[in-house]
Design an enzyme around this catalytic site. Structure first.
Site, PDB file in Angstrom:
ATOM      1  N   TYR A 152      31.843  -2.438-101.582  1.00 25.25           N
ATOM      2  CA  TYR A 152      32.389  -2.595-100.228  1.00 25.25           C
ATOM      3  C   TYR A 152      32.497  -1.248 -99.502  1.00 25.25           C
ATOM      4  O   TYR A 152      31.886  -1.035 -98.466  1.00 25.25           O
ATOM      5  CB  TYR A 152      33.756  -3.288-100.308  1.00 25.25           C
ATOM      6  CG  TYR A 152      34.425  -3.472 -98.959  1.00 25.25           C
ATOM      7  CD1 TYR A 152      33.867  -4.284 -97.987  1.00 25.25           C
ATOM      8  CD2 TYR A 152      35.631  -2.824 -98.663  1.00 25.25           C
ATOM      9  CE1 TYR A 152      34.482  -4.447 -96.751  1.00 25.25           C
ATOM     10  CE2 TYR A 152      36.250  -2.995 -97.447  1.00 25.25           C
ATOM     11  CZ  TYR A 152      35.679  -3.807 -96.483  1.00 25.25           C
ATOM     12  OH  TYR A 152      36.284  -3.961 -95.263  1.00 25.25           O
ATOM     13  N   LYS A 156      29.784   0.347 -96.751  1.00 28.84           N
ATOM     14  CA  LYS A 156      30.346   0.627 -95.419  1.00 28.84           C
ATOM     15  C   LYS A 156      30.192   2.120 -95.080  1.00 28.84           C
ATOM     16  O   LYS A 156      30.022   2.476 -93.915  1.00 28.84           O
ATOM     17  CB  LYS A 156      31.815   0.224 -95.373  1.00 28.84           C
ATOM     18  CG  LYS A 156      32.051  -1.280 -95.405  1.00 28.84           C
ATOM     19  CD  LYS A 156      31.750  -1.925 -94.074  1.00 28.84           C
ATOM     20  CE  LYS A 156      32.500  -3.238 -93.905  1.00 28.84           C
ATOM     21  NZ  LYS A 156      32.230  -3.862 -92.604  1.00 28.84           N
TER      22      LYS A 156
HETATM   23  N1  LIG Z   1      40.816  -7.459 -92.559  1.00 28.81           N
HETATM   24  C1  LIG Z   1      40.923  -6.172 -92.832  1.00 28.81           C
HETATM   25  O1  LIG Z   1      41.976  -5.682 -93.273  1.00 28.81           O
HETATM   26  C2  LIG Z   1      39.766  -5.243 -92.585  1.00 28.81           C
HETATM   27  C3  LIG Z   1      39.961  -3.872 -92.776  1.00 28.81           C
HETATM   28  C4  LIG Z   1      38.903  -2.995 -92.560  1.00 28.81           C
HETATM   29  C5  LIG Z   1      37.677  -3.478 -92.154  1.00 28.81           C
HETATM   30  N2  LIG Z   1      37.495  -4.824 -91.984  1.00 28.81           N
HETATM   31  C6  LIG Z   1      36.168  -5.272 -91.568  1.00 28.81           C
HETATM   32  O2  LIG Z   1      36.272  -6.078 -90.412  1.00 28.81           O
HETATM   33  C7  LIG Z   1      35.238  -7.068 -90.419  1.00 28.81           C
HETATM   34  C8  LIG Z   1      35.860  -8.443 -90.255  1.00 28.81           C
HETATM   35  O3  LIG Z   1      36.776  -8.652 -91.304  1.00 28.81           O
HETATM   36  P1  LIG Z   1      37.817  -9.857 -91.282  1.00 28.81           P
HETATM   37  O4  LIG Z   1      38.907  -9.487 -92.220  1.00 28.81           O
HETATM   38  O5  LIG Z   1      38.126 -10.225 -89.880  1.00 28.81           O
HETATM   39  O6  LIG Z   1      36.943 -11.024 -91.983  1.00 28.81           O
HETATM   40  P2  LIG Z   1      37.237 -12.582 -92.100  1.00 28.81           P
HETATM   41  O7  LIG Z   1      38.635 -12.912 -91.754  1.00 28.81           O
HETATM   42  O8  LIG Z   1      36.745 -12.938 -93.454  1.00 28.81           O
HETATM   43  O9  LIG Z   1      36.284 -13.203 -90.977  1.00 28.81           O
HETATM   44  C9  LIG Z   1      34.947 -13.042 -91.107  1.00 28.81           C
HETATM   45  C10 LIG Z   1      34.203 -13.839 -90.045  1.00 28.81           C
HETATM   46  O10 LIG Z   1      32.814 -13.728 -90.338  1.00 28.81           O
HETATM   47  C11 LIG Z   1      32.265 -15.022 -90.671  1.00 28.81           C
HETATM   48  N3  LIG Z   1      31.286 -14.781 -91.738  1.00 28.81           N
HETATM   49  C12 LIG Z   1      31.503 -14.369 -92.991  1.00 28.81           C
HETATM   50  N4  LIG Z   1      30.341 -14.226 -93.657  1.00 28.81           N
HETATM   51  C13 LIG Z   1      29.360 -14.552 -92.776  1.00 28.81           C
HETATM   52  C14 LIG Z   1      27.944 -14.599 -92.861  1.00 28.81           C
HETATM   53  N5  LIG Z   1      27.288 -14.287 -93.996  1.00 28.81           N
HETATM   54  N6  LIG Z   1      27.240 -14.957 -91.757  1.00 28.81           N
HETATM   55  C15 LIG Z   1      27.875 -15.281 -90.609  1.00 28.81           C
HETATM   56  N7  LIG Z   1      29.223 -15.255 -90.472  1.00 28.81           N
HETATM   57  C16 LIG Z   1      29.950 -14.908 -91.559  1.00 28.81           C
HETATM   58  C17 LIG Z   1      33.468 -15.866 -91.051  1.00 28.81           C
HETATM   59  O11 LIG Z   1      33.268 -17.253 -90.866  1.00 28.81           O
HETATM   60  P3  LIG Z   1      32.563 -18.159 -92.017  1.00 28.81           P
HETATM   61  O12 LIG Z   1      33.179 -17.759 -93.322  1.00 28.81           O
HETATM   62  O13 LIG Z   1      32.871 -19.559 -91.596  1.00 28.81           O
HETATM   63  O14 LIG Z   1      31.113 -17.831 -91.961  1.00 28.81           O
HETATM   64  C18 LIG Z   1      34.507 -15.331 -90.060  1.00 28.81           C
HETATM   65  O15 LIG Z   1      34.280 -15.875 -88.770  1.00 28.81           O
HETATM   66  C19 LIG Z   1      34.484  -6.877 -91.726  1.00 28.81           C
HETATM   67  O16 LIG Z   1      33.350  -6.068 -91.501  1.00 28.81           O
HETATM   68  C20 LIG Z   1      35.485  -6.143 -92.600  1.00 28.81           C
HETATM   69  O17 LIG Z   1      34.868  -5.352 -93.600  1.00 28.81           O
HETATM   70  C21 LIG Z   1      38.502  -5.715 -92.199  1.00 28.81           C
END
Ligand SMILES: NC(=O)c1ccc[n+]([C@@H]2O[C@H](COP(=O)([O-])OP(=O)(O)OC[C@H]3O[C@@H](n4cnc5c(N)ncnc54)[C@H](OP(=O)(O)O)[C@@H]3O)[C@@H](O)[C@H]2O)c1
Length: 253
Positions: A152, A156
């Site tokens: 991860y 990134k």
């Molecule tokens: N949350 C955190 O604390 C955090 C911190 C640092 C960085 N980030 C980054 O922010 C971004 C979003 O994270 P998040 O926490 O918001 O994620 P999340 O809650 O898991 O949401 C991910 C979104 O992407 C969709 N998705 C997942 N896999 C997919 C695929 N292969 N193709 C198309 N759509 C897909 C999901 O819907 P479906 O599953 O229905 O496809 C959902 O709409 C990521 O890049 C993550 O690394 C997050």
């Protein structure tokens, strides 16, 4: 401040939940027409309805970004339906900390390769825009050791290198490229809610390490993305903006 985003067209991958959904909603609130995608039809439909209710055009479909053909069809469909593309936010990650061969492949496919493909496919549209902007979503796990070796953070970190080099090569086409690296972001249904429930000690230790005393929200990340993709950030390219309440301790220079 008027972000001058009205009637711009923004495509965000992974945009039915979490940070991607917040970015889509925030850009729609600023008057952008938005293209969204994810892998669940009912959630794609619900998101399009919610975005359209804000008075902008919204379209989208079921896409797994690791499927090259499906990603291309979605991008072309959105460009046709919404009238070009001004903004691209590759947001999908395979997430997790699966330090196995399949874990490495999953993060490479979803985080790195799908971002590269999306950039290649949206680039001609972004160049036509004259004010094209890409924001790649990374993470603070890319810039500091966090929770042990895993694909991860490593993948990134690769995205940050790609983003920086891309900003140099696309500047002459009028396309700005920046990255946003969130720290721990808490929202209902998100990874940190799961961690809070099942790994309370780790969750509490993480919050204790954030000087602001709390995790961020997905809408706080979205606000930063909105500013960076907007014409009000016209001279900002090649940056990696950390949104983490002071979680990372390194001196940024
Ligand atoms: N949350 C955190 O604390 C955090 C911190 C640092 C960085 N980030 C980054 O922010 C971004 C979003 O994270 P998040 O926490 O918001 O994620 P999340 O809650 O898991 O949401 C991910 C979104 O992407 C969709 N998705 C997942 N896999 C997919 C695929 N292969 N193709 C198309 N759509 C897909 C999901 O819907 P479906 O599953 O229905 O496809 C959902 O709409 C990521 O890049 C993550 O690394 C997050």
């Amino acid at each position: 401040m008027d972000l001058q985003l009205k009637d711009k067209v923004a495509l965000i991958t992974g945009s039915t939940k979490g940070i991607g959904r917040a970015i889509a909603e925030t850009l729609a609130d600023e008057g952008c027409h938005v293209g969204i995608c994810a892998r669940n039809q009912a959630e794609v439909d619900e998101t399009i309805t919610a975005l359209t209710a804000k008075g902008v055009k919204a379209c989208g479909s079921v896409v797994d970004v690791t499927d090259a053909a499906s990603l291309e069809t979605w991008i072309n469909h959105c460009a046709d339906t919404l009238g070009g593309i001004d903004i691209f936010v590759p947001n999908v990650s395979a997430g997790g900390a699966d330090n196995s061969e399949s874990g490495w492949r999953a993060n490479f496919e979803a985080d790195m390769l799908a971002t590269w493909r999306g950039v290649e496919l949206t680039q001609p549209h972004l160049a036509k825009s004259g004010q094209g902007a890409i924001v790649i979503i990374s993470t603070t796990a890319a810039v500091e050791a966090f929770a042990g070796p895993s694909p991860y953070g490593a993948i990134k970190a690769g995205l940050l290198n790609y983003s920086s080099n891309l900003s140099q090569s696309l500047a002459a086409s009028g396309i700005r490229v920046n990255a946003v690296s969130p720290g721990p972001i808490y929202f209902e249904g998100g990874a940190w809610e799961q961690i809070k429930t099942h790994m309370a000690d780790f969750y509490n230790a993480t919050v204790a390490n954030i000087p602001m005393g709390r995790m961020g929200t997905n809408y706080e990340v979205a606000d930063t993305v909105a500013f960076l993709v907007s014409p009000r950030s016209a001279f900002t390219t090649g940056a990696n903006v950390i949104v983490d309440g002071g979680f990372t301790k390194r001196v940024q220079f």
